[in-house]
Design a protein around this motif. Sequence first.
Motif, PDB file in Angstrom:
ATOM      1  N   ASN A 125       5.079   1.133   1.617  1.00 20.86           N
ATOM      2  CA  ASN A 125       3.827   2.012   1.052  1.00 20.86           C
ATOM      3  C   ASN A 125       3.499   3.277   1.691  1.00 20.86           C
ATOM      4  O   ASN A 125       3.269   4.278   0.988  1.00 20.86           O
ATOM      5  CB  ASN A 125       2.926   1.030   0.817  1.00 20.86           C
ATOM      6  N   LEU A 126       3.389   3.046   2.836  1.00 24.73           N
ATOM      7  CA  LEU A 126       3.116   4.120   3.880  1.00 24.73           C
ATOM      8  C   LEU A 126       3.955   5.515   3.635  1.00 24.73           C
ATOM      9  O   LEU A 126       3.237   6.287   3.381  1.00 24.73           O
ATOM     10  CB  LEU A 126       2.880   3.874   5.455  1.00 24.73           C
ATOM     11  N   GLN A 127       5.120   5.201   3.542  1.00 28.38           N
ATOM     12  CA  GLN A 127       6.380   6.130   3.376  1.00 28.38           C
ATOM     13  C   GLN A 127       6.120   6.821   2.051  1.00 28.38           C
ATOM     14  O   GLN A 127       6.353   8.020   1.760  1.00 28.38           O
ATOM     15  CB  GLN A 127       7.621   5.667   3.615  1.00 28.38           C
ATOM     16  N   LEU A 175       1.390  16.941   1.102  1.00 24.74           N
ATOM     17  CA  LEU A 175       1.230  15.362   1.626  1.00 24.74           C
ATOM     18  C   LEU A 175      -0.166  14.758   0.779  1.00 24.74           C
ATOM     19  O   LEU A 175      -0.066  13.679   0.467  1.00 24.74           O
ATOM     20  CB  LEU A 175       1.101  15.580   3.070  1.00 24.74           C
ATOM     21  N   ALA A 176      -1.069  15.612   1.016  1.00 22.33           N
ATOM     22  CA  ALA A 176      -2.509  14.993   0.569  1.00 22.33           C
ATOM     23  C   ALA A 176      -2.068  14.582  -1.098  1.00 22.33           C
ATOM     24  O   ALA A 176      -2.763  13.579  -1.523  1.00 22.33           O
ATOM     25  CB  ALA A 176      -3.770  16.029   0.555  1.00 22.33           C
ATOM     26  N   THR A 177      -1.698  15.635  -1.789  1.00 17.61           N
ATOM     27  CA  THR A 177      -1.288  15.336  -3.168  1.00 17.61           C
ATOM     28  C   THR A 177      -0.525  13.988  -3.501  1.00 17.61           C
ATOM     29  O   THR A 177      -0.815  13.214  -4.264  1.00 17.61           O
ATOM     30  CB  THR A 177      -0.565  16.351  -3.999  1.00 17.61           C
ATOM     31  N   GLN A 178       0.310  13.922  -2.525  1.00 14.89           N
ATOM     32  CA  GLN A 178       1.645  12.545  -2.625  1.00 14.89           C
ATOM     33  C   GLN A 178       0.830  11.203  -2.372  1.00 14.89           C
ATOM     34  O   GLN A 178       0.728  10.555  -3.018  1.00 14.89           O
ATOM     35  CB  GLN A 178       2.607  12.781  -1.799  1.00 14.89           C
ATOM     36  N   ALA A 179      -0.029  11.503  -1.382  1.00 14.85           N
ATOM     37  CA  ALA A 179      -0.861  10.218  -1.027  1.00 14.85           C
ATOM     38  C   ALA A 179      -2.088   9.777  -2.053  1.00 14.85           C
ATOM     39  O   ALA A 179      -2.180   8.502  -2.437  1.00 14.85           O
ATOM     40  CB  ALA A 179      -1.481  10.558   0.229  1.00 14.85           C
ATOM     41  N   LYS A 180      -2.756  10.794  -2.441  1.00 10.88           N
ATOM     42  CA  LYS A 180      -3.889  10.684  -3.712  1.00 10.88           C
ATOM     43  C   LYS A 180      -3.052  10.075  -4.880  1.00 10.88           C
ATOM     44  O   LYS A 180      -3.464   9.015  -5.349  1.00 10.88           O
ATOM     45  CB  LYS A 180      -4.428  12.057  -3.958  1.00 10.88           C
ATOM     46  N   THR A 181      -2.110  10.542  -5.268  1.00 10.36           N
ATOM     47  CA  THR A 181      -1.237  10.159  -6.499  1.00 10.36           C
ATOM     48  C   THR A 181      -0.747   8.698  -6.200  1.00 10.36           C
ATOM     49  O   THR A 181      -0.965   7.872  -7.204  1.00 10.36           O
ATOM     50  CB  THR A 181      -0.056  11.127  -6.900  1.00 10.36           C
ATOM     51  N   TYR A 182      -0.114   8.675  -4.990  1.00 12.17           N
ATOM     52  CA  TYR A 182       0.309   7.029  -4.890  1.00 12.17           C
ATOM     53  C   TYR A 182      -0.811   6.264  -4.982  1.00 12.17           C
ATOM     54  O   TYR A 182      -0.833   4.890  -5.756  1.00 12.17           O
ATOM     55  CB  TYR A 182       1.261   7.133  -3.702  1.00 12.17           C
ATOM     56  N   PRO A 222       3.611   8.415   7.952  1.00 13.16           N
ATOM     57  CA  PRO A 222       4.565   7.609   9.008  1.00 13.16           C
ATOM     58  C   PRO A 222       4.321   6.229   8.836  1.00 13.16           C
ATOM     59  O   PRO A 222       3.313   5.707   8.498  1.00 13.16           O
ATOM     60  CB  PRO A 222       4.062   7.972  10.415  1.00 13.16           C
ATOM     61  N   LYS A 223       5.405   5.383   9.263  1.00 13.21           N
ATOM     62  CA  LYS A 223       5.450   4.024   9.463  1.00 13.21           C
ATOM     63  C   LYS A 223       4.616   3.398  10.661  1.00 13.21           C
ATOM     64  O   LYS A 223       4.329   4.448  11.449  1.00 13.21           O
ATOM     65  CB  LYS A 223       6.789   3.415   9.388  1.00 13.21           C
TER      66      LYS A 223
END
Length: 225
Positions: free
Chosen positions: A102-104, A16-23, A109-110
């Motif tokens: 964007n959040l997704q 999760l953290a990697t996905q958020a950071k990368t995006y 979560p939305k």
Amino acid sequence: MTTEWIPKSYEALYNLATQAKTYIQGNMGDLGINGKTAEWVNVSYINNTYIPYSNDYLAWLNPATRTPLMITAIQASYKALVPMTRELYGFMKANPVVTDENLQAMGFPKRSTGSHTPVPPPATVPEATVELPSEGVVRIHYRDKDSNKRGKPKGVHCVEIAWIVAETPVLQWDGLINSAVDTATPYTFSFPSELRGKTLSFALRWENTKGEKGAWSPVYTALIP
């Protein structure tokens, strides 16, 4: 939206953290992230919290480097990353430029479309029983005090375990200098052979989904087998 969206496993939190950071890193301009917010994301979240957890996770993932010291390290970095990820989500959710899509895409979560009841701070304390299944292993089963149900009470995300290993019992909370978090009973300590015969002292307290903590339990002790 459920309040239990923070992953419970090391792997899921890393993903999760990697996905958020990368995006976020790839879309800062479009997301309207600049100035102090960009500094917080890059320094406080990524450099100071995500990268240490990522390094600990990759070392923990390798059985050859999964030492007791490494396990203690990832427990601490997990504990640090969880509230920071929750705060990052709060920043993104409050940003009017950031859409639910964007959040997704960040793995979050939305936004909630309905009302919800706020989660109160934990009002009870955990109680523990100790199992000694094999040499060097201490297993802690915990539940809400005076409850007939196993595990955590409603609204609680995890239990925090403060602990120390010493020659004699340590009965004061401020002497329990190490910390671990766990989301599902039981929690298992695995100690090296040189610590057998020493005393594990520990106390527990609940933490809710907003990171608010309850009161400490009494201090428990167990002789490491």
